[in-house]
Scaffold this active site. Sequence first.
Site, PDB file in Angstrom:
ATOM      1  CB  CYS A  51      -0.881  -0.062   1.255  1.00  0.00           C
ATOM      2  SG  CYS A  51      -1.964   1.344   1.437  1.00  0.00           S
ATOM      3  CB  SER A  88     -13.052   6.545  -1.835  1.00  0.00           C
ATOM      4  OG  SER A  88     -11.843   5.804  -1.824  1.00  0.00           O
ATOM      5  CG  LEU A  89     -20.044   5.834  -3.931  1.00  0.00           C
ATOM      6  CD1 LEU A  89     -19.784   6.945  -4.929  1.00  0.00           C
ATOM      7  CD2 LEU A  89     -20.820   4.690  -4.592  1.00  0.00           C
ATOM      8  CG  HIS A  90     -16.465   6.750   1.534  1.00  0.00           C
ATOM      9  ND1 HIS A  90     -15.992   5.507   1.886  1.00  0.00           N
ATOM     10  CD2 HIS A  90     -15.400   7.427   1.042  1.00  0.00           C
ATOM     11  CE1 HIS A  90     -14.693   5.449   1.631  1.00  0.00           C
ATOM     12  NE2 HIS A  90     -14.317   6.590   1.115  1.00  0.00           N
ATOM     13  CB  SER A 118      -7.735   3.883  -4.000  1.00  0.00           C
ATOM     14  OG  SER A 118      -8.842   4.267  -3.224  1.00  0.00           O
ATOM     15  CB  CYS A 134     -12.335  12.182   3.459  1.00  0.00           C
ATOM     16  SG  CYS A 134     -12.235  12.162   1.670  1.00  0.00           S
ATOM     17  CG  ASN A 170      -9.292   1.121  10.536  1.00  0.00           C
ATOM     18  OD1 ASN A 170      -9.476   0.147  11.253  1.00  0.00           O
ATOM     19  ND2 ASN A 170      -9.060   1.003   9.237  1.00  0.00           N
ATOM     20  CB  CYS A 224      -4.906  14.018   1.503  1.00  0.00           C
ATOM     21  SG  CYS A 224      -6.105  13.847   0.152  1.00  0.00           S
ATOM     22  CD  GLU A 240      -7.616  11.262  -5.109  1.00  0.00           C
ATOM     23  OE1 GLU A 240      -8.370  10.718  -4.286  1.00  0.00           O
ATOM     24  OE2 GLU A 240      -7.347  10.740  -6.207  1.00  0.00           O
TER      25      GLU A 240
HETATM   26  N1  SAH Z   1      -7.153   9.172  -1.499  1.00  0.00           N
HETATM   27  C1  SAH Z   1      -7.523   7.915  -2.040  1.00  0.00           C
HETATM   28  C2  SAH Z   1      -6.634   6.779  -1.616  1.00  0.00           C
HETATM   29  C3  SAH Z   1      -6.150   6.754  -0.199  1.00  0.00           C
HETATM   30  S1  SAH Z   1      -7.334   6.371   1.031  1.00  0.00           S
HETATM   31  C4  SAH Z   1      -8.966   7.605  -1.735  1.00  0.00           C
HETATM   32  O1  SAH Z   1      -9.567   8.298  -0.928  1.00  0.00           O
HETATM   33  O2  SAH Z   1      -9.489   6.686  -2.347  1.00  0.00           O
HETATM   34  C5  SAH Z   1      -7.603   4.646   0.813  1.00  0.00           C
HETATM   35  C6  SAH Z   1      -8.963   4.162   1.317  1.00  0.00           C
HETATM   36  O3  SAH Z   1      -9.022   4.206   2.754  1.00  0.00           O
HETATM   37  C7  SAH Z   1     -10.104   5.016   0.800  1.00  0.00           C
HETATM   38  O4  SAH Z   1     -11.175   4.225   0.367  1.00  0.00           O
HETATM   39  C8  SAH Z   1     -10.472   5.786   2.036  1.00  0.00           C
HETATM   40  O5  SAH Z   1     -11.773   6.249   1.936  1.00  0.00           O
HETATM   41  C9  SAH Z   1     -10.259   4.789   3.138  1.00  0.00           C
HETATM   42  N2  SAH Z   1     -10.157   5.383   4.460  1.00  0.00           N
HETATM   43  C10 SAH Z   1      -9.649   6.576   4.779  1.00  0.00           C
HETATM   44  N3  SAH Z   1      -9.727   6.775   6.110  1.00  0.00           N
HETATM   45  C11 SAH Z   1     -10.285   5.682   6.640  1.00  0.00           C
HETATM   46  C12 SAH Z   1     -10.607   5.267   7.969  1.00  0.00           C
HETATM   47  N4  SAH Z   1     -10.345   6.043   9.017  1.00  0.00           N
HETATM   48  N5  SAH Z   1     -11.155   4.059   8.132  1.00  0.00           N
HETATM   49  C13 SAH Z   1     -11.401   3.260   7.082  1.00  0.00           C
HETATM   50  N6  SAH Z   1     -11.119   3.578   5.819  1.00  0.00           N
HETATM   51  C14 SAH Z   1     -10.563   4.785   5.596  1.00  0.00           C
HETATM   52 FE1  SF4 Z   2      -7.472  12.156   0.950  1.00  0.00          FE
HETATM   53 FE2  SF4 Z   2      -8.334   9.675   0.410  1.00  0.00          FE
HETATM   54 FE3  SF4 Z   2      -8.064  10.540   2.944  1.00  0.00          FE
HETATM   55 FE4  SF4 Z   2     -10.010  11.510   1.430  1.00  0.00          FE
HETATM   56  S1  SF4 Z   2      -9.762   9.372   2.091  1.00  0.00           S
HETATM   57  S2  SF4 Z   2      -8.649  12.712   2.748  1.00  0.00           S
HETATM   58  S3  SF4 Z   2      -9.015  11.574  -0.566  1.00  0.00           S
HETATM   59  S4  SF4 Z   2      -6.426  10.254   1.479  1.00  0.00           S
END
Ligand code: SAH
Ligand code: SF4
Length: 383
Positions: free
Chosen positions: A104, A220-222, A198, A115, A302, A111, A167
């Site tokens: 990974c 990453s939809l969420h 991702s 989010c 997490n 970033c 990102e």
């Molecule tokens: N920026 C990119 C890739 C890095 S994050 C993205 O957002 O896709 C990788 C994955 O971990 C993403 O799906 C993100 O939403 C998820 N993620 C970030 N923080 C998290 C957390 N605290 N618990 C679980 N998943 C998390």
């Molecule tokens: Fe950046 Fe991905 Fe974390 Fe969102 S989930 S803040 S895009 S690293």
Amino acid sequence: MTVNLLDFDLEGLAAFCEQLGEKRFRATQLFRWIHHKGASDFAQMTDLARSLREKLPAAARITGLPVLSRQDSADGTIKWLFDVGDGNAVETVFIPEDDRGTLCVSSQAGCAVGCRFCSTGHQGFSRNLTTGEILAQLWQAEFFLRQHLNRPGERVITNVVMMGMGEPLQNIHALIPALKVMLDDHAYGLSRRRVTVSTSGVVPMIDRLARECPVALAVSLHAPNDALRDDLVPLNRKYPIAELLDACLRYLPAAPRDFITFEYCMLDGVNDTPEHARELLALLRQHGGRGVPCKINLIPFNPFPDSGLRCSPRAVVQRFGQILNEGGIVTTIRKTRGDDIDAACGQLAGDVLDRTDAARRLAQRRGVEQPIRFVTPHSERQA
Ligand code: SAH
Ligand code: SF4
């Protein structure tokens, strides 16, 4: 000033060799020494033309990133913290499984997307990593692992996921050459299906990735609607869900797999009800008339300090997944790995990489361990 050869894909290295007055094919030899053998010393490269070997030290170097720490989890997961300068550090995680070894990789220090549920997002943005810094994570991990696991000459890392800090599509300029090196048979020779980018949904860059280097795509939809996604993933205000899903449909013809993976982080009481699951199902099955061919990965949240969020209870995650599976979308619940070393998604960095804290720890290390012993695969070998 010398250039770091980790910054080049094969094409870039060929151009560099030409500048030195050398034939382009010499680049392939050099490239293989670096990425097949893990070499960092030009003197080692015995089959390279002597003229080139003599010119290289003045013009180039092959240097990885200083290792601030390495933690080994009881389940075999290994996490590195790499120093990228100015008090910034990034993390890289190796996750071994029976049939594969996944790395990974981080793409940025911090970033800018911000989010709500992500500790990297809470830190803010420091800077983009260079191609060489992205590749150094793979180069150092691969050659460390071959030695550590006593598997000389054998590929240990079979999959790369750009799911560390940052990102990746907001750093596509550095990302594309790095992906090309991962795929190149003269380097890591990974198949396009085993390299995953991702993204939180940088729509124009999804199209660019399709044109320039299509690999597996995870989005990453969420959230199943814009109101909720605007709140969780602020980038949604710029590229709302319908535009994002259109981009996914455009990506598929170029993609190495015939589906997109959607990631969905399960947040207690926020996005995890059966109604959310049904809304998500309808969205993905109906978008554009025929739906988006996809799989869904549910990620248990997490927690990290000050997030104000909790992970959905296990039964809620299971019920959510069941609704999606019964509705015809293959859905899996991601296992968390490396919990004991805070290596799970979104914990990357954890409190360590809170920017102020990282700076403090770096300063502390510098104070305690003068001079810093930066550990590269090679110095570790000697140690
Ligand atoms: N920026 C990119 C890739 C890095 S994050 C993205 O957002 O896709 C990788 C994955 O971990 C993403 O799906 C993100 O939403 C998820 N993620 C970030 N923080 C998290 C957390 N605290 N618990 C679980 N998943 C998390
Ligand atoms: Fe950046 Fe991905 Fe974390 Fe969102 S989930 S803040 S895009 S690293």
